[in-house]
Design a protein around this motif. Structure first.
Motif, PDB file in Angstrom:
ATOM      1  N   ALA A  53       0.839  -1.202   0.000  1.00  0.00           N
ATOM      2  CA  ALA A  53       0.000   0.000   0.000  1.00  0.00           C
ATOM      3  C   ALA A  53       0.875   1.254   0.000  1.00  0.00           C
ATOM      4  CB  ALA A  53      -0.942  -0.010   1.203  1.00  0.00           C
ATOM      5  N   HIS A  54       1.961   1.219   0.749  1.00  0.00           N
ATOM      6  CA  HIS A  54       2.876   2.368   0.773  1.00  0.00           C
ATOM      7  C   HIS A  54       3.563   2.551  -0.580  1.00  0.00           C
ATOM      8  CE1 HIS A  54       2.736   3.632   4.976  1.00  0.00           C
ATOM      9  NE2 HIS A  54       2.566   2.349   5.276  1.00  0.00           N
ATOM     10  N   VAL A  55       3.937   1.452  -1.212  1.00  0.00           N
ATOM     11  CA  VAL A  55       4.581   1.521  -2.526  1.00  0.00           C
ATOM     12  C   VAL A  55       3.605   2.103  -3.549  1.00  0.00           C
ATOM     13  CG1 VAL A  55       5.519   0.122  -4.423  1.00  0.00           C
ATOM     14  CG2 VAL A  55       6.234  -0.325  -2.064  1.00  0.00           C
ATOM     15  N   ILE A  56       2.373   1.635  -3.512  1.00  0.00           N
ATOM     16  CA  ILE A  56       1.342   2.147  -4.431  1.00  0.00           C
ATOM     17  C   ILE A  56       1.084   3.628  -4.170  1.00  0.00           C
ATOM     18  CG2 ILE A  56      -1.142   2.034  -4.940  1.00  0.00           C
ATOM     19  CD1 ILE A  56       0.379  -0.158  -6.331  1.00  0.00           C
ATOM     20  N   ALA A  57       0.932   3.992  -2.902  1.00  0.00           N
ATOM     21  CA  ALA A  57       0.680   5.396  -2.561  1.00  0.00           C
ATOM     22  C   ALA A  57       1.807   6.288  -3.083  1.00  0.00           C
ATOM     23  CB  ALA A  57       0.514   5.552  -1.051  1.00  0.00           C
ATOM     24  N   ARG A  58       3.032   5.852  -2.939  1.00  0.00           N
ATOM     25  CA  ARG A  58       4.169   6.638  -3.423  1.00  0.00           C
ATOM     26  C   ARG A  58       4.154   6.720  -4.954  1.00  0.00           C
ATOM     27  NH1 ARG A  58       9.737   6.045  -0.698  1.00  0.00           N
ATOM     28  NH2 ARG A  58       8.538   7.335   0.710  1.00  0.00           N
ATOM     29  N   ALA A  59       3.848   5.625  -5.621  1.00  0.00           N
ATOM     30  CA  ALA A  59       3.777   5.640  -7.091  1.00  0.00           C
ATOM     31  C   ALA A  59       2.682   6.589  -7.564  1.00  0.00           C
ATOM     32  CB  ALA A  59       3.537   4.230  -7.618  1.00  0.00           C
ATOM     33  N   PHE A  60       1.549   6.578  -6.871  1.00  0.00           N
ATOM     34  CA  PHE A  60       0.458   7.491  -7.225  1.00  0.00           C
ATOM     35  C   PHE A  60       0.900   8.945  -7.030  1.00  0.00           C
ATOM     36  CE2 PHE A  60      -3.348   4.436  -6.318  1.00  0.00           C
ATOM     37  CZ  PHE A  60      -2.937   3.612  -7.353  1.00  0.00           C
ATOM     38  N   ARG A  61       1.547   9.222  -5.914  1.00  0.00           N
ATOM     39  CA  ARG A  61       2.033  10.577  -5.648  1.00  0.00           C
ATOM     40  C   ARG A  61       3.030  11.000  -6.727  1.00  0.00           C
ATOM     41  NH1 ARG A  61       6.298  11.000  -1.365  1.00  0.00           N
ATOM     42  NH2 ARG A  61       7.410  10.404  -3.231  1.00  0.00           N
ATOM     43  N   ASP A  62       3.963  10.101  -7.067  1.00  0.00           N
ATOM     44  CA  ASP A  62       4.963  10.411  -8.082  1.00  0.00           C
ATOM     45  C   ASP A  62       4.328  10.632  -9.461  1.00  0.00           C
ATOM     46  OD1 ASP A  62       6.844  10.160  -6.089  1.00  0.00           O
ATOM     47  OD2 ASP A  62       7.616   8.221  -6.795  1.00  0.00           O
ATOM     48  N   ALA A  63       3.153  10.049  -9.681  1.00  0.00           N
ATOM     49  CA  ALA A  63       2.436  10.231 -10.944  1.00  0.00           C
ATOM     50  C   ALA A  63       1.638  11.532 -10.963  1.00  0.00           C
ATOM     51  CB  ALA A  63       1.500   9.042 -11.177  1.00  0.00           C
ATOM     52  N   ILE A 102      -0.838   0.317 -13.614  1.00  0.00           N
ATOM     53  CA  ILE A 102      -1.866   0.793 -12.690  1.00  0.00           C
ATOM     54  C   ILE A 102      -2.120   2.287 -12.902  1.00  0.00           C
ATOM     55  CG2 ILE A 102      -2.498   1.069 -10.262  1.00  0.00           C
ATOM     56  CD1 ILE A 102      -0.647  -1.421  -9.727  1.00  0.00           C
ATOM     57  N   VAL A 103      -1.063   3.070 -12.980  1.00  0.00           N
ATOM     58  CA  VAL A 103      -1.202   4.520 -13.183  1.00  0.00           C
ATOM     59  C   VAL A 103      -1.887   4.809 -14.511  1.00  0.00           C
ATOM     60  CG1 VAL A 103       0.121   6.644 -13.598  1.00  0.00           C
ATOM     61  CG2 VAL A 103       0.684   5.169 -11.650  1.00  0.00           C
ATOM     62  N   ASP A 104      -1.494   4.116 -15.567  1.00  0.00           N
ATOM     63  CA  ASP A 104      -2.125   4.314 -16.879  1.00  0.00           C
ATOM     64  C   ASP A 104      -3.610   3.964 -16.822  1.00  0.00           C
ATOM     65  OD1 ASP A 104       0.275   5.160 -17.950  1.00  0.00           O
ATOM     66  OD2 ASP A 104       0.711   3.250 -18.964  1.00  0.00           O
ATOM     67  N   PHE A 105      -3.960   2.879 -16.137  1.00  0.00           N
ATOM     68  CA  PHE A 105      -5.363   2.490 -16.019  1.00  0.00           C
ATOM     69  C   PHE A 105      -6.163   3.591 -15.324  1.00  0.00           C
ATOM     70  CE2 PHE A 105      -9.034   0.533 -14.040  1.00  0.00           C
ATOM     71  CZ  PHE A 105      -9.589  -0.170 -15.108  1.00  0.00           C
ATOM     72  N   ILE A 106      -5.599   4.145 -14.272  1.00  0.00           N
ATOM     73  CA  ILE A 106      -6.294   5.220 -13.554  1.00  0.00           C
ATOM     74  C   ILE A 106      -6.457   6.444 -14.446  1.00  0.00           C
ATOM     75  CG2 ILE A 106      -6.061   6.893 -11.664  1.00  0.00           C
ATOM     76  CD1 ILE A 106      -4.834   4.559 -10.014  1.00  0.00           C
ATOM     77  N   ARG A 107      -5.409   6.848 -15.110  1.00  0.00           N
ATOM     78  CA  ARG A 107      -5.495   8.027 -15.984  1.00  0.00           C
ATOM     79  C   ARG A 107      -6.545   7.846 -17.083  1.00  0.00           C
ATOM     80  NH1 ARG A 107       0.775   9.115 -15.916  1.00  0.00           N
ATOM     81  NH2 ARG A 107       0.805  10.679 -14.264  1.00  0.00           N
ATOM     82  N   GLU A 108      -6.651   6.641 -17.590  1.00  0.00           N
ATOM     83  CA  GLU A 108      -7.606   6.373 -18.673  1.00  0.00           C
ATOM     84  C   GLU A 108      -9.030   6.196 -18.173  1.00  0.00           C
ATOM     85  OE1 GLU A 108      -6.004   2.956 -20.671  1.00  0.00           O
ATOM     86  OE2 GLU A 108      -4.150   4.016 -21.190  1.00  0.00           O
ATOM     87  N   ASN A 109      -9.209   5.842 -16.900  1.00  0.00           N
ATOM     88  CA  ASN A 109     -10.542   5.457 -16.429  1.00  0.00           C
ATOM     89  C   ASN A 109     -11.093   6.255 -15.250  1.00  0.00           C
ATOM     90  OD1 ASN A 109     -11.202   2.916 -18.083  1.00  0.00           O
ATOM     91  ND2 ASN A 109      -9.095   2.609 -17.425  1.00  0.00           N
ATOM     92  N   ALA A 110     -10.307   7.167 -14.682  1.00  0.00           N
ATOM     93  CA  ALA A 110     -10.818   7.965 -13.568  1.00  0.00           C
ATOM     94  C   ALA A 110     -12.029   8.743 -14.045  1.00  0.00           C
ATOM     95  CB  ALA A 110      -9.742   8.912 -13.049  1.00  0.00           C
ATOM     96  N   PRO A 111     -13.083   8.766 -13.249  1.00  0.00           N
ATOM     97  CA  PRO A 111     -14.299   9.461 -13.679  1.00  0.00           C
ATOM     98  C   PRO A 111     -14.074  10.971 -13.803  1.00  0.00           C
ATOM     99  CG  PRO A 111     -14.488   8.735 -11.389  1.00  0.00           C
ATOM    100  CD  PRO A 111     -13.204   8.176 -11.930  1.00  0.00           C
TER     101      PRO A 111
END
Length: 139
Positions: free
Chosen positions: A26-36, A127-136
């Motif tokens: 979860a910490h790794v994901i949170a950091r990747a999201f922040r870095d994105a 994961i980041v690409d999926f979010i960017r393409e699908n975030a409402p």
């Protein structure tokens, strides 16, 4: 993705629900999201489904990422989905599940409204690409 989506910051809640005490991922994901460039809220450990729902609603997040390694996904995810539905937040929240989810449980979670399940080995870029393409899109 629209120009408006590119300009606004995507808000993500990374939630650790239940008794699962393993939060390194979860910490790794949170950091990747922040870095994105995403705005990230981390729930902390041992949250009840209701607490995660409340945080998602109060923070008006675009993305709810649930990290579950305990095997309790079939109990916890439906409670979260029901809570989001109760607050009218299910339809405009991209819901992701990450962790150890057996293949035989995936279809049920997707049928509940989970947008995507990311298991071990999923790349941060994927994961980041999926979010960017699908975030409402928000108004």
């Amino acid at each position: 993705m629209s120009e408006a989506q590119e300009q606004r910051t995507i808000r993500c809640l990374v939630g650790k629900v239940g008794l699962d005490g393993h939060d390194r991922g979860a910490h790794v994901i949170a950091r990747a999201f922040r870095d994105a460039g995403f705005e990230v809220i981390y729930s902390g450990l041992h949250k009840a489904p209701e607490e995660v729902v409340q945080a998602a609603v109060q923070e008006d997040v675009d993305v709810l990422g649930l990290s579950i390694l305990s095997g309790a996904h079939n109990t916890l995810v439906p409670k979260i989905m029901d809570g989001l539905e109760e607050y009218g937040a299910k339809e405009d929240t991209l819901i992701l599940v990450g962790g150890i989810i057996p293949d035989e449980d995936r279809d049920e979670l997707l049928d509940l409204g989970v947008s995507r399940i990311f298991g071990p080995g999923a790349s941060m870029d994927e994961i980041v690409d999926f979010i960017r393409e699908n975030a409402p899109e928000r108004q």
